[in-house]
Write a protein that holds these residues in place. Structure first.
Motif, PDB file in Angstrom:
ATOM      1  N   SER A   1       7.155   7.490  -0.514  1.00 24.60           N
ATOM      2  CA  SER A   1       8.294   7.048   0.287  1.00 24.60           C
ATOM      3  C   SER A   1       9.434   6.560  -0.602  1.00 24.60           C
ATOM      4  CB  SER A   1       7.850   5.942   1.237  1.00 24.60           C
ATOM      5  OG  SER A   1       8.933   5.476   1.985  1.00 24.60           O
ATOM      6  N   LEU A   2       9.086   5.764  -1.606  1.00 20.77           N
ATOM      7  CA  LEU A   2      10.116   5.262  -2.525  1.00 20.77           C
ATOM      8  C   LEU A   2      10.769   6.407  -3.297  1.00 20.77           C
ATOM      9  CD1 LEU A   2       8.210   2.147  -3.922  1.00 20.77           C
ATOM     10  CD2 LEU A   2      10.169   2.135  -2.360  1.00 20.77           C
TER      11      LEU A   2
ATOM     12  N   GLU B   1       3.222   4.877  -0.295  1.00 24.43           N
ATOM     13  CA  GLU B   1       4.373   4.029  -0.601  1.00 24.43           C
ATOM     14  C   GLU B   1       5.143   4.570  -1.797  1.00 24.43           C
ATOM     15  OE1 GLU B   1       2.203   0.421  -1.076  1.00 24.43           O
ATOM     16  OE2 GLU B   1       2.414  -0.145   1.025  1.00 24.43           O
ATOM     17  N   HIS B   2       4.412   5.050  -2.811  1.00 23.90           N
ATOM     18  CA  HIS B   2       5.076   5.688  -3.954  1.00 23.90           C
ATOM     19  C   HIS B   2       5.926   6.859  -3.464  1.00 23.90           C
ATOM     20  CE1 HIS B   2       3.486   3.787  -7.576  1.00 23.90           C
ATOM     21  NE2 HIS B   2       2.272   3.790  -7.040  1.00 23.90           N
TER      22      HIS B   2
ATOM     23  N   ASN C   1      13.207   8.658  -1.268  1.00 24.89           N
ATOM     24  CA  ASN C   1      14.492   8.041  -0.941  1.00 24.89           C
ATOM     25  C   ASN C   1      15.454   7.962  -2.118  1.00 24.89           C
ATOM     26  OD1 ASN C   1      14.014   7.640   1.802  1.00 24.89           O
ATOM     27  ND2 ASN C   1      12.819   5.813   1.378  1.00 24.89           N
TER      28      ASN C   1
END
Length: 66
Positions: free
Chosen positions: A11-12, A8-9, A15
């Motif tokens: 992915s953030l 998740e880190h 982006n």
């Protein structure tokens, strides 16, 4: 235990629009996750590059009528 997982880190971070923002965000990742997040980021950007190259190849084939 942290609320946000390494994937998740990554992915953030991936982006975010600029390199500077991505580097700053990576500094905020817990030390235990940094190597995993970097690995995920490498994979994300490799896959994005492969998709972009495939799209460019498809466009050039269409231009030549193949």
């Amino acid at each position: 235990m942290y609320a946000i997982r390494p994937r998740e880190h990554a992915s953030l971070i991936a982006n975010l629009p600029t390199l500077e923002e991505r580097q700053a965000a990576l500094e905020l990742v817990p030390d235990e996750y940094v190597s995993m997040v970097k690995t995920h980021l490498r994979l994300i950007f490799m896959l994005r590059r492969a998709a972009r190259l495939k799209e460019q190849s498809n466009r050039s084939r269409k231009a030549w009528g193949k």
